[in-house]
Design a protein around this motif. Structure first.
Motif, mmCIF file in Angstrom:
data_model
loop_
_atom_site.group_PDB
_atom_site.id
_atom_site.type_symbol
_atom_site.label_atom_id
_atom_site.label_comp_id
_atom_site.label_asym_id
_atom_site.label_seq_id
_atom_site.Cartn_x
_atom_site.Cartn_y
_atom_site.Cartn_z
ATOM 1 N N ASP A 110 6.001 2.832 2.035
ATOM 2 C CA ASP A 110 6.692 2.313 0.841
ATOM 3 C C ASP A 110 6.837 0.800 0.905
ATOM 4 O OD1 ASP A 110 7.041 4.620 -0.653
ATOM 5 O OD2 ASP A 110 8.906 5.160 0.378
ATOM 6 N N SER A 116 7.746 -3.911 -7.181
ATOM 7 C CA SER A 116 8.133 -3.110 -8.347
ATOM 8 C C SER A 116 7.966 -1.612 -8.082
ATOM 9 C CB SER A 116 7.301 -3.514 -9.558
ATOM 10 O OG SER A 116 5.931 -3.285 -9.288
ATOM 11 N N GLU A 117 6.961 -1.244 -7.320
ATOM 12 C CA GLU A 117 6.717 0.169 -7.041
ATOM 13 C C GLU A 117 7.453 0.634 -5.790
ATOM 14 O OE1 GLU A 117 2.893 3.164 -6.820
ATOM 15 O OE2 GLU A 117 2.597 1.049 -7.194
ATOM 16 N N ARG A 157 -3.515 3.616 -4.973
ATOM 17 C CA ARG A 157 -2.741 2.401 -5.296
ATOM 18 C C ARG A 157 -2.311 1.675 -4.028
ATOM 19 N NH1 ARG A 157 -0.003 5.890 -8.684
ATOM 20 N NH2 ARG A 157 1.897 5.679 -7.442
#
Length: 170
Positions: A110, A116-117, A157
């Motif tokens: 993470d 933002s993600e 991503r």
């Protein structure tokens, strides 16, 4: 008869023209500096090409995993393969990542996402959570269900962001 006005003098004697070899010390220094610059340039090109090939292999491996899952639809194999791919990729980015497991591993993943993600913690709270327990569940266990599309998209991503960030540091 003319007496000699003085001693017989010879014409002006010019020195020999300088040879091209051996060159002056400044030329040696210039040649050495050029060789050092060439060596650094070759090394930089070699490292860039090695990184480019590594990134291409990682992307190709992800596509191979996604294609294999599309053929077999085995969620357990998918989560194992994606977890292994993420571990290999992250080990090259941060050597300590190989020792991480459990929640620390998901936190690491993470943290590497864009800000933002990363706030949504998609590995810890989302589809990425399957990397922790899906590889160890039986295939027929309903709790082993994995949202394969979301997991593959998340890994895609993550790799895209990490490889782009790695390009910026190179």
């Amino acid at each position: 008869m003319n007496p000699a006005a003085g001693p017989e003098l010879r014409d002006i004697h010019l020195p020999a023209t300088p040879d091209w070899w051996p060159p002056a010390p400044g030329w040696w220094l210039l040649a050495l500096a050029l060789l050092v610059a060439l060596a650094f340039g070759v090394r930089a090109c070699w490292r860039f090409e090695r990184r480019r090939r590594w990134r291409a292999r990682v992307r190709a491996e992800l596509e191979r995993i996604a294609d294999a899952h599309a053929r077999s639809a085995d969620a357990q194999q998918l989560s194992i393969a994606l977890s292994n791919l993420l571990r290999r990729a992250s080990r090259l980015l941060a050597p300590h990542a190989a020792a991480l497991h459990g929640e620390a591993w998901l936190d690491f993943l993470d943290a590497k996402l864009p800000k933002s993600e990363a706030d949504a913690a998609p590995f810890r709270r989302g589809a990425g959570r399957a990397l922790l327990d899906a590889p160890y569940r039986r295939s027929d266990d309903p709790a082993a269900a994995v949202d394969a599309g979301a997991l593959i998209a998340l890994v895609r991503r993550w790799l895209a962001h990490v490889l782009r960030a790695e390009d910026a540091h190179a």
